[in-house]
Design a protein around this motif. Structure first.
Motif, PDB file in Angstrom:
ATOM      1  N   SER A 114      -5.835  -4.206  -0.503  1.00 32.32           N
ATOM      2  CA  SER A 114      -5.228  -4.736   0.718  1.00 32.32           C
ATOM      3  C   SER A 114      -5.479  -6.226   0.859  1.00 32.32           C
ATOM      4  CB  SER A 114      -5.771  -3.997   1.939  1.00 32.32           C
ATOM      5  OG  SER A 114      -5.140  -4.448   3.113  1.00 32.32           O
TER       6      SER A 114
ATOM      7  N   ASN B  68       0.291  -6.102  -1.141  1.00 33.88           N
ATOM      8  CA  ASN B  68      -1.006  -5.975  -1.793  1.00 33.88           C
ATOM      9  C   ASN B  68      -1.480  -7.325  -2.307  1.00 33.88           C
ATOM     10  OD1 ASN B  68      -1.258  -3.239  -1.358  1.00 33.88           O
ATOM     11  ND2 ASN B  68      -0.480  -2.644  -3.376  1.00 33.88           N
TER      12      ASN B  68
ATOM     13  N   LEU C 175       0.820  -1.207   0.000  1.00 38.02           N
ATOM     14  CA  LEU C 175       0.000   0.000   0.000  1.00 38.02           C
ATOM     15  C   LEU C 175       0.857   1.261   0.000  1.00 38.02           C
ATOM     16  CD1 LEU C 175      -2.993   0.565  -0.088  1.00 38.02           C
ATOM     17  CD2 LEU C 175      -3.028   0.597   2.406  1.00 38.02           C
TER      18      LEU C 175
ATOM     19  N   SER D 251       1.740   1.821  -3.453  1.00 42.33           N
ATOM     20  CA  SER D 251       0.562   2.317  -4.166  1.00 42.33           C
ATOM     21  C   SER D 251       0.398   3.815  -3.939  1.00 42.33           C
ATOM     22  CB  SER D 251      -0.702   1.590  -3.691  1.00 42.33           C
ATOM     23  OG  SER D 251      -0.673   0.216  -4.008  1.00 42.33           O
TER      24      SER D 251
END
Length: 339
Positions: free
Chosen positions: A158, A208, A96, A99
């Motif tokens: 997630s 992820n 994340l 991301s």
């Protein structure tokens, strides 16, 4: 003038209908008010001006009390696939935190407003909206939309159920705030000094669910190409970047020094930066990043020399910063990037 993808226009008007703030007739008129055909297919690459989008949100908010909740409703409906290659880059990132780094780096592919900076403070990571200079309601609503969408995308990618630590909103607490709590599923701090989603670092570094290094690199390359085609830098921004770039080998220049070189006072430069939604430290980081990339691609300078030329005190500090920008070391970037 900024822009935003028409994806958000479609989402905004769908949300207004679902909340019963607008019927189908009103939906069509609102589409036409921003120059769009309501029957046209959704195109993530098609843009409208930020002013038109702000005005659209403000008109929706005036329809009835439920219209004010449209930004959260839009964000709740967003998924990675709505964003095209940008969404796929978010989905395929290793974790994340990576991301979020892609959002910070490539956000202008989707919109020139409501872009993010990623900050780590203690045990938390903050996805913080970069504040624009326009105080109007439409911008505040757009910032709420951006955070609500970040929440949805974080849940989607997630590998475990995702719960933020808190959400911080500059807007004042509304009389009814159930919509915010239902979507964010965490404490909501209204009247804050910034708009940000706060996430525990332990959640941010979990892998992820669909991470794929090969796909991630592919979409990064694709987005780099898209980003290079966007010419949105103002004369002020470019001038500041040029001044910083020229001075870095002597150390990072202060805002006052740059202002002096540009023939204005520090106060005037700060006011103009605020009016354009720019932060001086972000421009310093951008100048360092750009110069380091050029030096790695086009010269044989040692990494320690590049660290010095980009204003870092030592090679290890430069390497840490470069890994934040590119998720790889300077040495690997030099090896993998064509001249």
């Amino acid at each position: 003038m900024g822009w935003i993808s028409t994806v958000f226009v479609h989402k905004a008007l769908d949300a207004a209908v679902s909340l019963a703030s607008a019927d189908e007739d009103a939906r069509g008129k609102l589409f036409k008010s921003v120059g769009l055909d309501p029957s046209a297919p959704v195109d993530p690459g098609a843009m409208i001006s930020d002013g038109d989008f702000f005005g659209l949100l403000e008109r929706i908010a005036k329809l009835d009390d439920r219209g004010r909740f449209v930004p959260v409703q839009i964000g709740a409906s967003m998924c990675c696939d709505d964003y095209g290659a940008f969404g796929l880059a978010f989905k395929s990132a290793p974790d994340l935190l990576s991301s979020y780094a892609r959002v910070e780096r490539f956000g202008k592919v989707v919109t020139s407003i409501a872009n993010f900076r990623v900050k780590q403070v203690g045990p938390s990571v903050f996805m913080e909206v970069v504040q624009g200079g326009d105080p109007r309601l439409g911008l505040r609503m757009t910032n709420e939309l951006a955070l609500a969408a970040t929440m949805s995308l974080s849940q989607e990618v997630s590998s475990e159920d995702f719960f933020p630590v808190a959400v911080h909103l500059m807007t004042e607490r509304p009389e009814v705030d159930d919509v915010y709590h239902a979507h964010f599923r965490c404490p909501v701090h209204f009247g804050a000094d910034h708009d940000a989603l706060e996430v525990a670092i332990t959640a941010a570094v979990r892998p992820n669910r669909l991470s794929d290094n090969g796909m991630s690199r592919f979409f990064e390359t694709h987005l780099d190409n898209q980003l290079s085609q966007i010419s949105d830098r103002s004369e002020l921004e470019q001038g500041i970047l040029d001044q910083i770039g020229e001075a870095l080998s002597e150390g990072v220049p202060t805002l006052a020094e740059v202002a002096g070189c540009m023939g204005m006072s520090s106060r005037t430069l700060q006011r103009r930066l605020s009016a354009e939604g720019l932060a001086y430290q972000d421009l310093v980081s951008s100048a360092r990043k750009s110069l380091s990339e050029q030096l790695l691609r086009r010269t044989d300078y040692a990494l320690a020399e590049i660290a010095f030329l980009t204003g870092f005190s030592d090679q290890s500090t430069f390497t840490r910063a470069f890994k934040r920008w590119h998720q790889q070391t300077p040495a690997n970037y030099r090896r993998d990037t064509p001249v």
